[in-house]
Design an enzyme around this catalytic site. Sequence first.
Site, PDB file in Angstrom:
ATOM      1  N   SER A  33       0.866  -1.175   0.000  1.00 26.77           N
ATOM      2  CA  SER A  33       0.000   0.000   0.000  1.00 26.77           C
ATOM      3  C   SER A  33       0.906   1.230   0.000  1.00 26.77           C
ATOM      4  CB  SER A  33      -0.915  -0.069   1.227  1.00 26.77           C
ATOM      5  OG  SER A  33      -1.869   0.940   1.193  1.00 26.77           O
ATOM      6  N   ASP A  80      -4.461  -4.292   6.291  1.00 23.19           N
ATOM      7  CA  ASP A  80      -4.707  -5.276   5.242  1.00 23.19           C
ATOM      8  C   ASP A  80      -3.444  -6.110   5.016  1.00 23.19           C
ATOM      9  OD1 ASP A  80      -6.099  -6.603   3.289  1.00 23.19           O
ATOM     10  OD2 ASP A  80      -5.835  -5.071   1.753  1.00 23.19           O
ATOM     11  N   HIS A 130      -2.726  -1.464  -3.187  1.00 24.75           N
ATOM     12  CA  HIS A 130      -3.733  -0.398  -3.049  1.00 24.75           C
ATOM     13  C   HIS A 130      -3.281   0.793  -3.880  1.00 24.75           C
ATOM     14  CE1 HIS A 130      -4.504  -2.050   1.255  1.00 24.75           C
ATOM     15  NE2 HIS A 130      -5.016  -2.838   0.323  1.00 24.75           N
TER      16      HIS A 130
END
Lengths: 187, 278
Positions: free
Chosen positions: A12, A132, A39
């Site tokens: 991310s 996550d 992401h």
Amino acid sequence: MGKYKYVVIGGSAGSFQSVTRILEALPVGYPLTIFLTLHRLKHVRKGFVEALALKSKIKVEEPKDKSPFFQGKAYLAPANYHLYIEPGNTFSLSTEEPVNHSRPSIDLTFESAAYVLKEKLIGIVLSGANRDGAAGLKEVKDNGGFAIVQSIEESQVKTMPETALHLSGTTNEFTTDQIIEFLLKQI
Amino acid sequence: MPTVEDIYRFHNTIKEISKYDFTEYSEKSFARRIEKILVDYRLNMDELLDKITEEKDFLEQIVKDITVNTTELFRDPKVWQAIKHRILAKVKKQGTINIWHAGCSTGQEVYSMLILLTELDLLDRVRIYATDINIDVIEKAKIGEYVYRFNIEYIENFKQVIQVNPYNFEEYNNIPFSKYFEVNKVNDTMTVKPLLKNIVSYHKHDLVCEDNIFKTKFDIILCRNVLIYFNTTLQNKLFKLFSDSLNRKGTLILGIHESILGPISSSFIKYGNYYIKK
């Protein structure tokens, strides 16, 4: 080729540089299959796969739903879709609600890959700002795969690798260089 | 995550007690839907199976919960640009235009199409059918009211499709979003204006076990991000259904990450993001 045949990478905020360095370092003909769930900002829907492909020597593409995956290719989860690895070595996509505020969800890709690919899988969680990937990396490890977390010190944003490290219980905390070295050893 | 055996029991129970059949859904995403249902209702698999067997309304609710309803106005603007400048431009010459939105969800793409048809002055020549397995989303589609703040990209998408022409950069149409939607920032809503209502024929329809229920063939079928929830066997069955339901030279429009992979692909020619029946 060693026992590992697939690599799933989740990242991310702050992971883009590591991902491009890893892709850049893998040689033409690298035999493992790479899955990337990264992401990205909601408005960045296009251009991302091109940006990754620019430096990569292996082919990077966004998979179509139900298409099979092959050795020596890298596959990027499309923007706004969850990417699952299905039994029978195919992908499936889904637009169901975000998980951990994320779509694509790293956990969902990791969990499905761990379930299908078991001890043939390497899971890598890179820099990022949320939780996550942690549960997914634990699944990779619990299913006999090899779990790696980007070095906390090196990570630009530490929440994601820290959570993954704690939840999965792995001790493989690698810098990007060590990740590359490890991946090159699997040839 | 529910086990393979749990999912197997769920499938068998559903088939026994209802006309629904989820056995050909994509395995991993289906397991994830069931997991979510178990968590949301705080049930274990035995309790879930008992409850759907005993309570008909609860079964219907679970069917709705299984289906995913993500959609957007002019989702993937490039696709809608092609619909406007390529597909609709072509059918313009014919008499009646039949359109089927298969899996219409809350109606955003139905309204996207209606806006294009209005702009191209084709509204009085179309028959539009929209179907979904979930009657709740059909009711929402009929009302056409959407949350504003989470969906600001609708306006951006609208501009890309309606105001500019990617095939001719000199063209600019100064058509405001407010022509079609009433935005109320206080209530956080955007609502379709009456000029787009009462044109569409909505029906409950299950793609898995029902045929083409409209005794007509279509010029355009849209089925976007529905087939991703189905395995290849069921996908092939539906590609056959769509192929049989299209007129010759009719257009099938799928999600941008969906494609016809199986034997039916030879019945179509692929153009960018859409398929034309041979």
